[in-house]
Design a protein around this motif. Structure first.
Motif, PDB file in Angstrom:
ATOM      1  N   PHE A  36       0.833  -1.195   0.000  1.00 23.02           N
ATOM      2  CA  PHE A  36       0.000   0.000   0.000  1.00 23.02           C
ATOM      3  C   PHE A  36       0.870   1.248   0.000  1.00 23.02           C
ATOM      4  CE2 PHE A  36      -2.445  -3.377   1.897  1.00 23.02           C
ATOM      5  CZ  PHE A  36      -3.668  -3.257   1.261  1.00 23.02           C
ATOM      6  N   LEU A  40      -2.537   6.095   3.242  1.00 25.17           N
ATOM      7  CA  LEU A  40      -3.514   5.034   3.038  1.00 25.17           C
ATOM      8  C   LEU A  40      -4.823   5.444   3.707  1.00 25.17           C
ATOM      9  CD1 LEU A  40      -4.345   2.174   2.179  1.00 25.17           C
ATOM     10  CD2 LEU A  40      -3.280   1.334   4.303  1.00 25.17           C
ATOM     11  N   ARG A  44      -9.875   2.285   2.740  1.00 18.59           N
ATOM     12  CA  ARG A  44      -9.173   1.298   1.902  1.00 18.59           C
ATOM     13  C   ARG A  44      -8.556   0.200   2.764  1.00 18.59           C
ATOM     14  NH1 ARG A  44      -7.001  -0.647  -2.496  1.00 18.59           N
ATOM     15  NH2 ARG A  44      -4.816  -0.517  -3.052  1.00 18.59           N
ATOM     16  N   ALA A  47     -11.417  -1.999   3.940  1.00 22.79           N
ATOM     17  CA  ALA A  47     -11.922  -2.827   2.838  1.00 22.79           C
ATOM     18  C   ALA A  47     -10.966  -3.991   2.560  1.00 22.79           C
ATOM     19  CB  ALA A  47     -12.126  -1.984   1.589  1.00 22.79           C
ATOM     20  N   PHE A  48      -9.661  -3.729   2.636  1.00 28.58           N
ATOM     21  CA  PHE A  48      -8.679  -4.800   2.431  1.00 28.58           C
ATOM     22  C   PHE A  48      -8.894  -5.907   3.454  1.00 28.58           C
ATOM     23  CE2 PHE A  48      -4.748  -6.731   3.952  1.00 28.58           C
ATOM     24  CZ  PHE A  48      -4.361  -7.430   2.824  1.00 28.58           C
TER      25      PHE A  48
END
Length: 176
Positions: A36, A40, A44, A47-48
């Motif tokens: 990443f 960040l 996100r 969600a990862f």
């Protein structure tokens, strides 16, 4: 003084995903090359982890988390990716070893690697493969733990704040 940690398999509980997002954000902020870029966004990172935990629920991987024994907070993680091509049912990849800065230099990385090896063995895997940033603390850890170095791939990935870094590929054969 040695701190104690409890390592367990992660569940798909939303609180676990939130805690793992915190660890990931801290690692990226501190410069770890774990796939990443900085900055960040929290959404996100979350969600990862939601996707990764769903993958674990499907049996595609094992996600191990390390909890601080006193506070119960998640301070580290590692994955064992089990989904491999048909001709590699004996193999797994170790991925995304992450330790929050507040828990580093206390043996947690080693404990997570050993737990990943044991979990892979329990899943019937006899060969593990991984890559890590060349010259990193993680590279030194894997070497110290007896992983076999295959070689270096130059300019493999970007650091979170830009600039290329090389990766070192390792493997480990597991006794049955």
């Amino acid at each position: 003084m040695t701190d104690t940690f409890r390592i367990r398999r992660a569940t798909s509980d939303p609180a676990v995903a939130e805690a793992l997002a915190d660890v990931l954000l801290d690692c990226v902020e501190s410069g770890a090359s774990v796939g990443f870029m900085h900055p960040l966004p929290r959404a996100r990172a979350l969600a990862f982890w939601q996707s990764t935990l769903a993958s674990a629920e499907r049996g595609e991987r094992l996600v191990l988390v390390a909890e601080d024994a006193e506070s119960g907070s998640i301070v580290g993680t590692v994955q064992v990716v089990l989904t491999m091509p048909d001709n590699q049912p004996h193999r797994a990849d170790v991925a995304k070893l992450q330790v929050h800065r507040r828990a580093r230099r206390r043996g947690l990385g080693e404990a997570l690697v050993r737990a990943a090896e044991a979990a892979a063995r329990e899943a019937g895997r006899t060969l593990l493969v991984l890559d890590t940033v060349t010259g990193s603390d993680a590279e030194r850890l894997y070497t110290r733990l007896g992983w076999q170095r295959c070689g270096v791939i130059p300019g493999y990935a970007l650091w979170p704040r830009g600039g290329l870094c090389s990766t070192t590929v390792f493997y480990r054969e597991l006794a049955g």
